[in-house]
Design an enzyme around this catalytic site. Sequence first.
Site, mmCIF file in Angstrom:
data_model
loop_
_atom_site.group_PDB
_atom_site.id
_atom_site.type_symbol
_atom_site.label_atom_id
_atom_site.label_comp_id
_atom_site.label_asym_id
_atom_site.label_seq_id
_atom_site.Cartn_x
_atom_site.Cartn_y
_atom_site.Cartn_z
ATOM 1 N N TYR A 171 -7.460 1.367 6.087
ATOM 2 C CA TYR A 171 -6.411 1.498 4.998
ATOM 3 C C TYR A 171 -7.098 0.661 3.747
ATOM 4 C CZ TYR A 171 -2.591 0.560 1.752
ATOM 5 O OH TYR A 171 -1.986 0.260 0.640
ATOM 6 N N ARG A 218 -1.908 -12.490 0.413
ATOM 7 C CA ARG A 218 -1.031 -13.368 -0.426
ATOM 8 C C ARG A 218 0.402 -12.750 -0.879
ATOM 9 N NH1 ARG A 218 -3.412 -12.257 -6.095
ATOM 10 N NH2 ARG A 218 -2.174 -10.555 -5.617
ATOM 11 N N ARG A 228 7.752 -2.858 1.844
ATOM 12 C CA ARG A 228 6.473 -2.467 1.999
ATOM 13 C C ARG A 228 5.818 -3.396 3.323
ATOM 14 N NH1 ARG A 228 6.231 -2.297 -3.527
ATOM 15 N NH2 ARG A 228 5.091 -4.335 -3.674
ATOM 16 N N PHE A 288 -18.863 -9.297 -13.506
ATOM 17 C CA PHE A 288 -17.817 -8.526 -13.311
ATOM 18 C C PHE A 288 -17.482 -8.298 -11.911
ATOM 19 C CE2 PHE A 288 -16.676 -4.177 -11.430
ATOM 20 C CZ PHE A 288 -15.584 -3.889 -12.295
#
Length: 417
Positions: A171, A218, A228, A288
């Site tokens: 997933y 978290r 969910r 980044f």
Amino acid sequence: MDILKSLGHPEEIFNLFKFKMGGCRAVMPKLDYESMSDSLRTCYVYLNQTSRSFAAVIQALDGELRHAVCIFYLVLRALDTVEDDMTIPLEKKVPMLNNFHTYLYQEEWCFTESHEKDRQVLEDFPTISLEFRNLAQEYRDVICDICHRMGVGMAEFLEKKVGSMKEWDLYCHYVAGLVGIGLSRLFSASQLEDPEVGRDTELANSMGLFLQKTNIIRDYLEDTQEGRAFWPKEAWSQFASHLEDLAQPEKLESALSCLNLLVTDALRHVPDVIAYLSRLRNQSVFNFCAIPQVMAIATLSTCYNNPMVFQGVVKIRKGQAVTLMMEATNMRAVQSIIAQYSQEILQKVSLTDPTRDKTLHILAVIQEKSALPQPNLSSRNHHLSPMYLSAAMLLAALSWQYLSTTAAQAQGTGDMQ
């Protein structure tokens, strides 16, 4: 007040001041919006509206890569908004996810029935798809391919729960690992990074999995309250009959054991993160990639063995985040940060935690991969006298208050004029 939360961390106070006084430009140079087309400028507006963490680092990327990554993010944000919208019936949502990549080439396609907070990226999808079609072919190919694969994966997990730990990996691969792979291919396509960065999908996948697992860990309370479930059943079923039971006060010990198991699983990706970052050569690409990763390990350190994961919102201090953002600009600094937070987790490992041995093992591997001598690790701590620190923090607090008041007065004068 953000500065008060950092009173025990003088380096954070210093960096908050530095950031407020323009130090942010070192990692987030200001964009020239005037030279952009209206549609591209609108895309950057949507980027800043929908991204809590990536907008700043995306806008700091060099050259045409910046626009490609901005559009990549917005396309996937639109796809993710469809997945998250619980008001869209499955018979409509599944085909949308499977076919979403085709909408990139349909000039007028948009979706106006979403109730999600980021629904503007669906309602004004023609603006985003227009800028997608304006990108170079090598960027379009990557974005369309990843969008297709991600949509198919999301559709697969709509009709089943995340069961085993392997399914958790799968997933997370669909929703984040593919992002890491796509970004890596974009870096190489821009020629800012070597082709090997785009070819090594295993390391790129780990970059995404580490961030996604951190977010899932978290966000336990928020996700369960909204219906969910992203924690794998193989993990939580060892400690509770139902996932939401972990939030019950009497289940705290079991809840912490489950939490620590998942944090340990997420930490196994850190050696790959170190290997990936060590290959990067372009400074803007390095920033980044590195900044979200050090934010993630700091977040995991905060979450580890922390009851607040099951009671409220867990996040790092703003001063802490700013410090990480300003420091994580080279490999040595990143290794130091990773070593610091892995050491913090090590100090929290309980003698009775069921996952203790696995946690200690992966932390030892991380420390070895960080390859940072102990003196340098301790050098990140402050070696100032308590009296000096107290005076410095008091002065900093007073200065912050003065600057904030002055800025507010100046703003008020400007408004009246």
